[in-house]
Design an enzyme around this catalytic site. Structure first.
Site, mmCIF file in Angstrom:
data_model
loop_
_atom_site.group_PDB
_atom_site.id
_atom_site.type_symbol
_atom_site.label_atom_id
_atom_site.label_comp_id
_atom_site.label_asym_id
_atom_site.label_seq_id
_atom_site.Cartn_x
_atom_site.Cartn_y
_atom_site.Cartn_z
ATOM 1 N N GLU A 67 40.390 31.449 65.987
ATOM 2 C CA GLU A 67 40.772 32.836 66.248
ATOM 3 C C GLU A 67 41.929 32.924 67.235
ATOM 4 O OE1 GLU A 67 39.974 35.354 64.652
ATOM 5 O OE2 GLU A 67 38.349 34.517 63.468
ATOM 6 N N TYR A 97 38.792 41.760 70.284
ATOM 7 C CA TYR A 97 38.786 41.230 68.921
ATOM 8 C C TYR A 97 38.180 39.817 68.860
ATOM 9 C CZ TYR A 97 40.094 38.611 64.955
ATOM 10 O OH TYR A 97 39.997 37.768 63.896
ATOM 11 N N ASP A 115 41.493 43.651 63.642
ATOM 12 C CA ASP A 115 42.760 42.956 63.888
ATOM 13 C C ASP A 115 43.840 43.658 63.052
ATOM 14 O OD1 ASP A 115 42.331 42.153 61.288
ATOM 15 O OD2 ASP A 115 42.973 40.099 61.631
ATOM 16 N N CYS A 159 45.514 43.655 50.290
ATOM 17 C CA CYS A 159 46.065 44.884 50.878
ATOM 18 C C CYS A 159 47.167 44.489 51.873
ATOM 19 C CB CYS A 159 44.945 45.667 51.562
ATOM 20 S SG CYS A 159 45.418 47.347 51.958
ATOM 21 N N CYS A 166 46.700 46.870 44.486
ATOM 22 C CA CYS A 166 45.564 47.802 44.376
ATOM 23 C C CYS A 166 44.747 47.559 43.105
ATOM 24 C CB CYS A 166 46.062 49.236 44.414
ATOM 25 S SG CYS A 166 46.842 49.646 45.974
ATOM 26 N N CYS A 181 41.894 45.297 43.835
ATOM 27 C CA CYS A 181 41.196 45.546 45.101
ATOM 28 C C CYS A 181 39.735 45.929 44.868
ATOM 29 C CB CYS A 181 41.912 46.650 45.855
ATOM 30 S SG CYS A 181 41.077 47.076 47.375
HETATM 31 FE FE1 SF4 Z 1 44.638 48.558 50.053
HETATM 32 FE FE2 SF4 Z 1 42.799 48.397 48.181
HETATM 33 FE FE3 SF4 Z 1 43.502 50.775 49.082
HETATM 34 FE FE4 SF4 Z 1 45.206 49.403 47.570
HETATM 35 S S1 SF4 Z 1 43.231 50.207 46.934
HETATM 36 S S2 SF4 Z 1 45.676 50.448 49.473
HETATM 37 S S3 SF4 Z 1 44.756 47.293 48.206
HETATM 38 S S4 SF4 Z 1 42.510 49.138 50.255
#
Ligand code: SF4
Ligand code: ZN
Length: 650
Positions: free
Chosen positions: A199, A283, A301, A355, A362, A365
């Site tokens: 870390e 953190y 973070d 992300c 996305c 995701c």
């Molecule tokens: Fe981020 Fe997932 Fe939202 Fe896209 S859908 S902005 S990758 S959290």
């Protein structure tokens, strides 16, 4: 009538042979693995839940009364009784070691608590941090004043987020050396050390860069005790090139503190970690406590900031105190009590691999269905394609509709309340309740100071949305989040530095390095003699020459040559090095350097504790030596040259 215990000892674990060795007594025996740390438990994929943690209880509940069966027969406590033994005798055998284990844990925990209290009461701890309860209270107060749009509502939404994220993490997580090491380590202090080192190294540094450093570090100092007995010079040497050098020094100090003052045991909670260990902030403390000890504490973070700002459409300055507090509160809400370390790592992994700052993926995701940034993009696209005035299916932050601001209306009809001899507070009802109540301070110095008493509900001033001056940019899509206030540019400084060489020294060429002071920028590292000075001119040369002579005695001033520039940016300073070179004539013996200086060979220089900036400086010097081919000159890493002169070597 006595109640009969359930007939558990007669149950057969599927797949387990009747002659399976009984491991229960060993569990309680000296040196045996703790039940929750058993390697076989880990092999079957059960989450690790350390004893005594709230997570253990939650995990037990989640597994249900028969959860032991998945872990294999050897963990069923009644298996100790074996065939042919009565229930009573089985109980008698089992009770003793379990009691002994608990009692030993209690004693160890109370000894450790005593040590931590003693250290906490000494003067060498950091200022107290808000404890868990105070933080939770702050979070509750904050959440009560925040629009539901920026929160996770209800357990169903939180559960869906956790499950989707953890399922994805189990499938997609990267195989990294610190993960391997932490997962395979049963000793809690060793595991905490493995997490701690990773870390600290990962702060401000890419994973790809850290892997090699981490591997070498753990080979050289596999335990806290090894690190504690290392020299700071050795630590700086291994850290050279990783940047932010105070991290290595603090890690070394922390290891010494654990060994010398805490009996070799790493503090077990995020609060005590943060308070007792140098260089461990909120953190890092949360990461160690959740990953190594299973404490259900969230972490935030840079990656988590990005993910949460997008998932909850937080458009206000992500480095502001308010947003930061809200993100910690969300992280705490999301952390999974049965797999806190995995959930935290999964959120960071998502930010690092899916992300990402510029090109989020996305479509891949796992939390897309819960992501407000993504929903906003879809809505904007729909609106653009159909030219509809609005889409009732997509939620918005209800606090951000434009409203007239009472604070700016300038009308005040309330009565004045004296709060200081020369200052009055006026409460004004400048519009319909509750949004347009305002306060107004009047005094000779504060004339016209206005504020809204109820800024959040419906007043157009949601403090978590982007300010109206920064409207949605359709070309940015989800990367409209997070937003950062523009950073102050780094301070510009100039330093003159000189590579002083004895090319014909007996035993091979030698260069002079001196050690920096033990505090401040690049503390304790080695560098070429340098002076901080004006950008250029005769005075710079003279100041540098004086510095060189302080270390090496009288020198031929006419041989000092300017070679070029190196620009290196530290976190808050942009430092321009004016690079000079001076090669001594003749066959000179290696002079004994005064304390704080050394004559090094080239090989020694490359393995010494020197910063990246000094390596760049040396490349400029090497590139300007006679005989240096064009390729090596071209290969220099981005230094910009100005007014290069010939070196004047013999
Ligand atoms: Fe981020 Fe997932 Fe939202 Fe896209 S859908 S902005 S990758 S959290
Ligand atoms: Zn809002």
């Amino acid at each position: 009538m006595t109640r009969r215990a359930p007939r558990l000892s007669s149950r057969r674990v599927p797949g387990a042979s009747a002659s399976s060795p009984c491991t229960a007594p060993a569990v309680g025996g000296r040196g045996g693995a703790l039940p929750s740390e058993s390697p076989s438990r880990r092999r079957v994929g059960l989450p690790f839940t350390p004893p005594g943690s709230g997570a253990e209880e939650a995990a037990r509940r989640a597994r249900g009364p028969m959860g032991w069966r998945r872990a294999g027969r050897s963990h069923a406590p009644w298996s100790a009784s074996g065939a042919g033994r009565g229930r009573r005798s089985g109980k008698a055998i089992m009770k003793k070691p379990r009691t002994a284990v608990r009692s030993r844990h209690r004693k160890q925990a109370s000894r450790q608590e005593g040590r931590e209290k003693r250290v906490l009461s000494s003067s060498q701890v950091k200022p107290p941090t808000p404890n868990g309860l105070a933080r939770r209270q702050e979070e509750v107060v904050l959440q009560a004043s925040v629009s539901p749009y920026h929160l996770f509502r209800g357990t169903a939404e939180v559960r869906a987020f956790r499950e989707n994220l953890l399922r994805w993490y189990d499938r997609e997580k990267r195989d990294l050396p610190w993960r391997r090491r932490a997962e395979g380590e049963v000793d809690l202090d060793r595991r905490a050390y493995a997490v701690w080192v990773s870390e600290v190294m990962l702060q401000q540094t890419q994973v790809a860069t850290v892997i090699d450093y981490y591997t070498r570090w753990m080979q050289k100092w596999p335990t806290l005790q090894d690190l504690a007995s290392a020299s700071l010079e050795g630590v700086n040497q291994l850290w050279a090139g990783l940047g932010y050098y105070s991290r290595g020094r603090r890690l070394h100090e922390g290891a010494r503190k654990v060994v010398e003052e805490l009996g070799g045991h790493v503090p077990r909670t995020a609060e005590t970690l943060q308070q007792l260990l140098p260089g461990v902030g909120r953190y890092t403390a949360g990461a160690i406590a959740s990953i190594a000890f299973g404490q259900a504490t969230g972490v935030v973070d840079g990656n988590v900031v990005r993910v949460l700002c997008r998932v909850r459409a937080i458009g206000a300055d992500s480095s502001s105190a308010l947003v930061s507090q809200h993100l910690w509160s969300l992280a705490q809400q999301l952390v999974d009590p049965t797999r806190p370390g995995d959930l935290n790592q999964a959120a960071m992994e998502l930010g690092a691999t899916v992300c990402t700052p510029q090109h989020p993926r996305c479509s891949q995701c796992p939390v897309r269905s819960l992501c407000r940034a993504h929903q906003r993009v879809e809505r904007e696209q729909l609106l653009a394609s159909r030219s509809l005035p609005g889409s009732p299916d997509v939620e918005e932050c209800g606090e951000c509709r434009p409203q007239p601001s009472p604070a700016l209306s300038g009308t005040c009809s309330g009565s004045l309340i004296p709060i200081y001899p020369t200052t009055w507070l006026s409460l004004c009802r400048a519009g319909p309740w509750p949004a347009l109540w305002a306060w107004h301070l009047s005094s000779p110095g504060l004339r016209g100071t206005w504020g809204s008493l109820f800024p959040a509900p419906g007043s157009g001033q949601c403090r978590l949305c982007a300010p109206p001056s920064e409207p949605w940019d359709p070309t940015l899509g989800v990367t409209n989040f997070p937003r950062k206030a523009s950073r102050k540019p780094p301070r510009e400084e100039c330093s003159a530095t000189c590579v002083l060489e004895q090319p014909r020294a007996v035993g091979g060429p030698r260069i002079l390095l001196v050690q920096r002071p033990n505090s401040g920028l690049l503390a304790g590292l080695w560098e070429f003699p340098s002076v901080t000075t004006e950008p250029s001119g005769q005075r710079q040369r003279q100041a540098l020459l004086r510095e060189l002579q302080r270390w090496a005695g009288p020198l031929p001033a006419t041989r000092l040559r300017h070679l070029g520039q190196v620009v290196h940016t530290f976190s808050h300073i942009k430092l321009t090095y004016e690079v000079y070179g001076l090669a001594l004539e003749g066959e000179t013996p290696v002079t004994t350097a005064p304390p704080g200086a050394r004559w090094l060979t080239r090989e020694e220089f490359h393995t010494a504790a020197v910063s990246t900036a000094m390596k760049k400086v040396f490349r400029v010097y090497e590139g300007r030596r006679p005989g240096a081919c064009k390729v090596s000159l071209l290969a220099l890493s981005q230094p910009s040259f100005s007014r290069p002169e010939s070196m004047g070597f013999q």
